[in-house]
Design an enzyme around this catalytic site. Structure first.
Site, mmCIF file in Angstrom:
data_model
loop_
_atom_site.group_PDB
_atom_site.id
_atom_site.type_symbol
_atom_site.label_atom_id
_atom_site.label_comp_id
_atom_site.label_asym_id
_atom_site.label_seq_id
_atom_site.Cartn_x
_atom_site.Cartn_y
_atom_site.Cartn_z
ATOM 1 N N LEU A 72 1.029 -1.186 0.138
ATOM 2 C CA LEU A 72 -0.106 0.027 0.053
ATOM 3 C C LEU A 72 0.763 1.191 -0.198
ATOM 4 O O LEU A 72 2.094 1.339 0.435
ATOM 5 C CB LEU A 72 -0.819 -0.053 1.168
ATOM 6 C CG LEU A 72 -1.957 -1.049 1.513
ATOM 7 C CD1 LEU A 72 -2.688 -1.002 2.766
ATOM 8 C CD2 LEU A 72 -3.141 -0.767 0.174
ATOM 9 N N TYR A 124 7.503 12.023 4.217
ATOM 10 C CA TYR A 124 7.482 10.868 3.748
ATOM 11 C C TYR A 124 8.152 9.712 4.501
ATOM 12 O O TYR A 124 7.581 8.540 4.858
ATOM 13 C CB TYR A 124 7.863 10.935 2.343
ATOM 14 C CG TYR A 124 8.096 9.611 1.487
ATOM 15 C CD1 TYR A 124 6.800 8.922 0.862
ATOM 16 C CD2 TYR A 124 9.179 9.120 1.146
ATOM 17 C CE1 TYR A 124 6.618 7.863 0.381
ATOM 18 C CE2 TYR A 124 9.018 7.688 0.455
ATOM 19 C CZ TYR A 124 8.001 7.120 0.091
ATOM 20 O OH TYR A 124 8.021 5.940 -0.737
ATOM 21 N N LYS A 128 7.074 6.669 6.858
ATOM 22 C CA LYS A 128 7.525 5.292 6.519
ATOM 23 C C LYS A 128 8.275 4.601 7.725
ATOM 24 O O LYS A 128 7.988 3.521 8.091
ATOM 25 C CB LYS A 128 8.395 5.165 5.440
ATOM 26 C CG LYS A 128 7.625 5.542 4.103
ATOM 27 C CD LYS A 128 6.591 4.453 3.633
ATOM 28 C CE LYS A 128 6.191 4.631 2.054
ATOM 29 N NZ LYS A 128 5.059 3.927 1.675
#
Length: 218
Positions: A72, A124, A128
């Site tokens: 995803l 970002y 993660k």
């Protein structure tokens, strides 16, 4: 014994390549993909489950098998709202990992990113990193985390900026050596093949693969 694989994110660059591999190879007898809407594709090994990812618990009984692959992810262009972005990139993979643990799914494979770090100043890579950290806290017996660099390959959606970056990487890839080698671009199919191959093994523990290591696995 029959092996069943589950893929979340099967329409993305890595997920779509992974789906092709799992359907082609004999190791898996059934492949279940979690989709927002059905894709126009049929295969004797393929089952499509249309889900509301905000209500994953309601599909818990269906989420059983040998391995669950989380591919995803979204982009700033598609999801400019950072709250929604984090919901997709963090909350969904973490909840899927929780369900995998609860249901005794043997393996959990997560596509993360190079530079993933919960302490990062970049949204970002910070997201993660937090996703990785929260999943690792669950104590999954067999957890595989993949951190690819710049991905190359044909995507369904057009990304003009990404095309420019891919062209740039073609120039700089040969110049990246030593500790910089992990920053070389990598094909989505290469990541997918590494995920498949690792899923056929019976290793126990948490395994994190940087981009250059992923190439060696495939």
């Amino acid at each position: 014994m029959a092996n069943k694989a589950i893929i979340a994110g099967s329409t993305g660059l890595i997920g779509s390549k992974l789906l092709q591999i799992l359907l082609r190879e004999s190791f898996y007898d059934e492949v279940l993909i979690l989709v927002r809407k059905k894709i126009d594709f049929d295969h004797k090994k393929l089952t499509q489950l249309v889900v509301n990812f905000d209500q994953l618990d309601s599909y818990a009984d269906t989420l059983t098998g040998h391995a669950l692959f989380s591919c995803l992810g979204t982009t700033n262009a598609k999801t400019p709202d950072k709250t929604v972005y984090r919901h997709i990139d963090h909350d969904y993979p973490v909840q899927l990992a929780q369900l995998a643990l609860k249901n005794g799914i043997g393996q959990y494979h997560l596509v993360s990113s190079i530079g993933a770090d919960p302490g990062s100043s970049f949204f970002y890579t910070k997201t993660k990193g937090e996703t990785e950290a929260d999943i690792r806290k669950l104590g999954l017996p067999k957890l595989y985390i993949y951190r690819p660099s710049m991905l190359t390959g044909n995507r369904q959606e057009k990304r003009s900026m990404e095309k420019a970056l891919i062209a740039f990487y073609k120039i700089i890839d040969p110049l990246l050596f030593g500790s910089w080698k992990k920053y070389r671009s990598i094909a989505g199919e290469t990541v997918a093949m590494a995920m498949y191959k690792q899923s056929t093994k019976n290793n126990t523990g948490t395994f994190i693969y940087e981009s250059d290591q992923i190439k060696q696995l495939s």
